[in-house]
Every structure is written in structure tokens, then in C-alpha cells.
Design a protein around this motif. Structure first.
Motif, mmCIF file in Angstrom:
data_model
loop_
_atom_site.group_PDB
_atom_site.id
_atom_site.type_symbol
_atom_site.label_atom_id
_atom_site.label_comp_id
_atom_site.label_asym_id
_atom_site.label_seq_id
_atom_site.Cartn_x
_atom_site.Cartn_y
_atom_site.Cartn_z
ATOM 1 N N GLN B 163 -10.202 4.062 29.991
ATOM 2 C CA GLN B 163 -11.659 4.124 29.963
ATOM 3 C C GLN B 163 -12.120 5.019 28.824
ATOM 4 O O GLN B 163 -13.159 4.770 28.221
ATOM 5 C CB GLN B 163 -12.182 4.741 31.269
ATOM 6 C CG GLN B 163 -12.629 3.729 32.282
ATOM 7 C CD GLN B 163 -14.012 3.199 31.980
ATOM 8 O OE1 GLN B 163 -14.877 3.917 31.539
ATOM 9 N NE2 GLN B 163 -14.205 1.923 32.201
ATOM 10 N N VAL B 164 -11.329 6.020 28.546
ATOM 11 C CA VAL B 164 -11.757 7.115 27.696
ATOM 12 C C VAL B 164 -12.198 6.677 26.300
ATOM 13 O O VAL B 164 -13.175 7.159 25.772
ATOM 14 C CB VAL B 164 -10.627 8.163 27.555
ATOM 15 C CG1 VAL B 164 -11.188 9.468 27.044
ATOM 16 C CG2 VAL B 164 -9.940 8.347 28.896
ATOM 17 N N ARG B 166 -12.861 3.385 25.105
ATOM 18 C CA ARG B 166 -13.623 2.158 24.889
ATOM 19 C C ARG B 166 -15.074 2.432 24.530
ATOM 20 O O ARG B 166 -15.939 2.547 25.377
ATOM 21 C CB ARG B 166 -13.561 1.280 26.146
ATOM 22 C CG ARG B 166 -13.092 -0.136 25.848
ATOM 23 C CD ARG B 166 -13.288 -1.046 27.026
ATOM 24 N NE ARG B 166 -12.589 -0.559 28.217
ATOM 25 C CZ ARG B 166 -12.962 -0.852 29.449
ATOM 26 N NH1 ARG B 166 -14.018 -1.598 29.672
ATOM 27 N NH2 ARG B 166 -12.285 -0.395 30.485
ATOM 28 N N GLN B 167 -15.367 2.513 23.290
ATOM 29 C CA GLN B 167 -16.733 2.761 22.825
ATOM 30 C C GLN B 167 -17.280 1.486 22.183
ATOM 31 O O GLN B 167 -17.110 1.262 21.001
ATOM 32 C CB GLN B 167 -16.753 3.881 21.795
ATOM 33 C CG GLN B 167 -16.219 5.191 22.277
ATOM 34 C CD GLN B 167 -17.288 6.031 22.934
ATOM 35 O OE1 GLN B 167 -17.719 5.734 24.053
ATOM 36 N NE2 GLN B 167 -17.719 7.049 22.276
ATOM 37 N N PRO B 168 -17.963 0.651 22.941
ATOM 38 C CA PRO B 168 -18.264 -0.685 22.461
ATOM 39 C C PRO B 168 -19.423 -0.735 21.480
ATOM 40 O O PRO B 168 -20.458 -0.128 21.712
ATOM 41 C CB PRO B 168 -18.645 -1.412 23.759
ATOM 42 C CG PRO B 168 -19.201 -0.344 24.634
ATOM 43 C CD PRO B 168 -18.659 0.978 24.159
ATOM 44 N N THR B 169 -19.219 -1.453 20.404
ATOM 45 C CA THR B 169 -20.265 -1.750 19.434
ATOM 46 C C THR B 169 -20.835 -0.501 18.761
ATOM 47 O O THR B 169 -21.557 -0.589 17.788
ATOM 48 C CB THR B 169 -21.446 -2.536 20.077
ATOM 49 O OG1 THR B 169 -20.979 -3.203 21.239
ATOM 50 C CG2 THR B 169 -22.009 -3.557 19.113
ATOM 51 N N GLN B 170 -20.528 0.643 19.349
ATOM 52 C CA GLN B 170 -21.092 1.888 18.831
ATOM 53 C C GLN B 170 -20.194 2.423 17.711
ATOM 54 O O GLN B 170 -18.987 2.279 17.756
ATOM 55 C CB GLN B 170 -21.168 2.902 19.964
ATOM 56 C CG GLN B 170 -22.490 3.596 20.088
ATOM 57 C CD GLN B 170 -23.541 2.711 20.767
ATOM 58 O OE1 GLN B 170 -23.206 1.616 21.178
ATOM 59 N NE2 GLN B 170 -24.758 3.184 20.877
ATOM 60 N N ARG B 171 -20.794 3.048 16.753
ATOM 61 C CA ARG B 171 -19.973 3.622 15.692
ATOM 62 C C ARG B 171 -19.816 5.126 15.869
ATOM 63 O O ARG B 171 -19.687 5.887 14.912
ATOM 64 C CB ARG B 171 -20.557 3.295 14.310
ATOM 65 C CG ARG B 171 -21.843 4.009 13.965
ATOM 66 C CD ARG B 171 -23.061 3.113 14.150
ATOM 67 N NE ARG B 171 -24.304 3.834 14.148
ATOM 68 C CZ ARG B 171 -24.830 4.360 15.270
ATOM 69 N NH1 ARG B 171 -24.183 4.324 16.415
ATOM 70 N NH2 ARG B 171 -25.997 4.923 15.240
ATOM 71 N N GLU B 172 -19.800 5.566 17.134
ATOM 72 C CA GLU B 172 -19.577 6.988 17.398
ATOM 73 C C GLU B 172 -18.105 7.337 17.209
ATOM 74 O O GLU B 172 -17.320 7.297 18.141
ATOM 75 C CB GLU B 172 -19.935 7.340 18.841
ATOM 76 C CG GLU B 172 -21.420 7.324 19.138
ATOM 77 C CD GLU B 172 -21.691 7.551 20.619
ATOM 78 O OE1 GLU B 172 -20.738 7.897 21.341
ATOM 79 O OE2 GLU B 172 -22.829 7.366 21.043
ATOM 80 N N LEU B 177 -18.896 12.696 17.156
ATOM 81 C CA LEU B 177 -19.082 13.241 18.495
ATOM 82 C C LEU B 177 -18.965 14.763 18.496
ATOM 83 O O LEU B 177 -19.658 15.445 19.217
ATOM 84 C CB LEU B 177 -18.053 12.646 19.458
ATOM 85 C CG LEU B 177 -18.444 11.340 20.129
ATOM 86 C CD1 LEU B 177 -17.258 10.740 20.875
ATOM 87 C CD2 LEU B 177 -19.590 11.586 21.098
ATOM 88 N N TRP B 178 -18.055 15.250 17.722
ATOM 89 C CA TRP B 178 -17.816 16.694 17.703
ATOM 90 C C TRP B 178 -18.139 17.266 16.336
ATOM 91 O O TRP B 178 -17.725 16.746 15.317
ATOM 92 C CB TRP B 178 -16.354 16.991 18.034
ATOM 93 C CG TRP B 178 -15.968 16.544 19.397
ATOM 94 C CD1 TRP B 178 -15.299 15.403 19.729
ATOM 95 C CD2 TRP B 178 -16.248 17.190 20.633
ATOM 96 N NE1 TRP B 178 -15.132 15.311 21.078
ATOM 97 C CE2 TRP B 178 -15.707 16.403 21.669
ATOM 98 C CE3 TRP B 178 -16.905 18.364 20.975
ATOM 99 C CZ2 TRP B 178 -15.803 16.743 23.014
ATOM 100 C CZ3 TRP B 178 -16.999 18.714 22.315
ATOM 101 C CH2 TRP B 178 -16.455 17.911 23.317
#
Lengths: 217, 217
Positions: B163-164, B166-172, B177-178
Motif C-alpha cells: 500500500q505504501v 502506490r501513488q496513482p497519477t500523482q507526481r509526488e 514529500l520530504w
DNA sequence: ACCTGAACACCGTTCAAGT
DNA sequence: ACCTGAACACCGTTCAAGT
């Protein structure tokens, strides 16, 4: 423009013009009243007084719709509060406040989980926890591990809430599940096993064990 | 006769007669190849060469079908193995073996979770853990709590697996993030935060903390 | 007891067409 | 740019009817 289909922001409504955020508002409302299975493209369109195909224009297909709603939930439920003086108290308070917030909307959390955005939901809490751990003198690999350990406790607790007792159609009463053979000469234990446990007590118990291990290595 | 609609056991097939267990067999196969969304009453019937309505006769509606499949999963994946000499090792080995088994079929575990049968899935492990804790001198309310604490760790770990990231479609990206502000003067921590964590290491870390707290109070 | 066929009330999605 | 209408390919479920 982040996820949706419409390539330009619809701007402020030109008269009766529908906007992406209006669609998501209505979607959020259906989600909270009818549940996730009650949320359909057609029903959403009906609520807004437009044709089903209009939804596709503003937010894209169903997956994009759910993603957009998950994003809202992340913004609304991700916030945390910190209180207390010593590191142990402060770290625990973050975990407990986040858990309490998420427990009020388990179905919304389930949506975020389904969309694979749990990490994003936890990002604010992560930042706070990193700060607190650093202040407590923990850093490097063990700090990164510790943060995730605490957060996993929270999300695990929320996802499993009320799961324990739901035994559908089955007549497995606790008395049948446990027999004297499982705990010979320990009637008190047997008694505790047959009763549903206090989930909050369980969470506090586990959290205390982990936080203790984290702060004093 | 436990859950289904047919009131009498179909007995051994009278020629071409379909049975509840055959339907569940086929359902299980579809579940494992096509996933839960690929499992439909009509598709299942088609695979068996019967009309869709025949399914209703043998297993009932879709919810009953999923319940029957969950029951199979419980029977297949619930078993645990114990190894080691001292209590800490033995308890940890139960948790780790169960986790490893469940991680091989996360979608099947998700089904059991969806149907609210996680408690049943864990019943064999519960029995073993109760025995081990009793042997270790832990009983009463704290033993009941300890068992559930360990099991929650396992299921939480399985439900959150993969789960950790899977960042969908996002370009984060992790770099976004940090920022340095999150961990001033701790470049090493920042480095660890931006990389995905080792889920097994995380599990072992948390498990060790909890088991230690359980056995030595 | 076991199974079929037709029918009902839904879904998500695409696409040409309108303004 | 924004929205409609019609159409396609699906769903789960019920129910009368067959053998």
C-alpha cells in the motif's frame, strides 16, 4: 487539473455551469449517506440534474471519481494534534488522536485504503512524528522504522475495528469457539477469550509497547 | 447446509448434477485468475456450462457465494506452524509463518476481511498462541490481550502490504514529500524517509517489541 | 429436486451530435 | 468548452415454467 479529465480549471461558474468541485461535493454527500456501493455515476448525475455523461467531462471515469473523493478525505482527516510534555506522551497522543479521528469515518478510510492512498493520508502525521522522534534523540534508520511502526498500528486498528465480532449467518458462539481443552486449568483466561475485547485498550496496550521500544532502545 | 440455499446436501452427483462444492471450486478458480472483480454469477455459470440461475439454487446469491469462498480460504490459509524452543521464539514464529502464508494471497485475505471473517481465519493461530502464552506463564486478561495484539500486527501488516508506495497519477516523488525542513541537520534520516521501507524488517521490529512486552511484564 | 428462459432494474462507458 | 441522447455490453436477481 491534478487528476481529472477537464484540462482547464472551470473557473467560477458561468451561470448554470457545473464544476469539478461541485461534482465532488455531491459525490462526498452520497458517499456519506448511501455508502460506497450507493455511489454511482448515474445517481450522482441525477442528484446534480445533469446527464450521466457530464460527470465524465468534469472528473473522468469512476476510478478518477473515487480518487478525487479520496483526495478530499485525505485533506479532511489527515490532520493530527499533539499534546503532552515528554516525548512518549506526545508521540502516543499523535497516534491516539489520529486513530480517534479515523474511527469516526471508517468507510472513508476504507475508500482511501482501496485507492491506495493511505501513505498520503498519513503524511501530516509522519511529519509530526519525525519531529517528535528527532526531539527525543532518535534518528536515522530506526526513526524511519519507528514512524511507520506507529502509523501501521493506527491504520491496522482502524481497518480491523468492528471486524472481530461480525460472524455472519454462522452460529459459532464464543462458547463453541473455545473449549476447556484450549486453556486447561485457566478458567479466568477462558472467560476472557470468550468475550469481545476492548479495542481501545488493545490499541493502547500495543502502542505503549512499541513507543517504549522506540524511545528507549 | 451451513450457509447456502440448498436445504439438503446434494449428495454424490446423480449423473450430470451440479453440486455446491463444484460451484465453489469453479468460483475459487475464477477468484484466483481474474480477481474478485472478475468473479460474476454469470461468468461462473458460463464456466460451469449452466444457466446463471442455477448458481442461486446451489449457493444462493452473490453474498452467499463470497461467504462460501471466504470459508474455503479460512480452511486453507488459517493453519500455522510453531518452531523454536523458548516462548519468545515460538510466539514470533507463529506470527511470522502466518504472515508469510497470508502474504502469498493478499487478495484472498482481502476477501475474508471484506466478508468480516478475519476472526475465523485467525482461530487456529489463536489457539496455538493461547497455549504458548500459558506455557510462558501469561494468562488472564493480559494473555487474551496479548494474543489479539500479535494477531492484529499480522493482519495489519498483510492488509497494508504494497500500500505504501502506490501513488496513482500523482507526481509526488519522495523528494517532494520530504524537505530539509522536516528533518533539519539530519540528512541521514531524510535519506531513509525518502526510500520505501522494508516491510518485513518493519514487521519483525514491531513484533519483537510487542512480544517482549508481553512475555516480560 | 434441479435447472432453464425471459424479464426487470440496474450498472459503467463510448461516441456522435448539439450549442 | 460543455452537455445531451442513444446505444453497447455488461451486471444481480426474481419468477414462472419445465423435467
Amino acid at each position: 487539473m491534478t487528476t481529472g479529465a477537464g484540462q482547464a480549471a472551470p473557473g467560477r461558474g458561468s451561470g448554470a455551469g457545473l464544476s469539478r468541485s461541485q461534482v465532488l461535493d455531491a459525490g462526498m454527500e452520497i458517499l456519506e449517506t448511501e455508502g460506497i456501493d450507493g455511489l454511482t455515476i448515474r445517481g450522482l448525475a441525477g442528484k446534480l440534474g445533469v446527464a450521466a455523461t457530464a460527470i465524465y467531462w468534469h472528473v473522468g471515469d469512476k476510478h478518477a471519481l473515487l480518487d478525487g473523493l479520496a483526495e478530499r478525505v485525505i485533506g479532511e482527516l489527515g490532520a493530527v494534534s499533539v499534546r503532552g510534555r515528554d516525548p512518549v506522551t506526545r508521540i502516543s497522543s499523535v497516534a491516539r488522536s489520529l486513530r480517534a479521528t479515523l474511527l469516526e469515518r471508517p468507510d472513508l478510510v476504507a475508500l482511501v485504503h482501496r485507492q491506495g492512498r493511505i501513505a498520503a493520508l498519513f503524511q501530516p502525521a509522519r511529519r509530526v512524528l519525525v519531529r517528535e522522534l528527532t526531539a527525543a534523540g532518535v534518528d536515522g534508520a530506526s526513526a524511519a522504522l519507528a514512524v511507520q511502526a506507529v502509523l501501521n498500528l493506527v491504520i491496522g486498528s482502524v481497518l480491523l475495528d468492528r471486524q472481530v465480532e461480525r460472524q455472519p449467518t454462522q452460529r459459532e458462539t464464543p462458547e463453541e469457539l473455545w473449549s476447556i481443552a484450549d486453556a486447561p486449568d485457566a478458567p479466568e483466561l477462558l472467560e476472557h477469550l470468550s468475550h469481545p475485547i476492548d479495542e481501545e485498550e488493545l490499541f493502547d496496550y500495543t502502542l505503549a509497547a512499541v513507543v517504549r521500544a522506540v524511545v528507549q532502545p
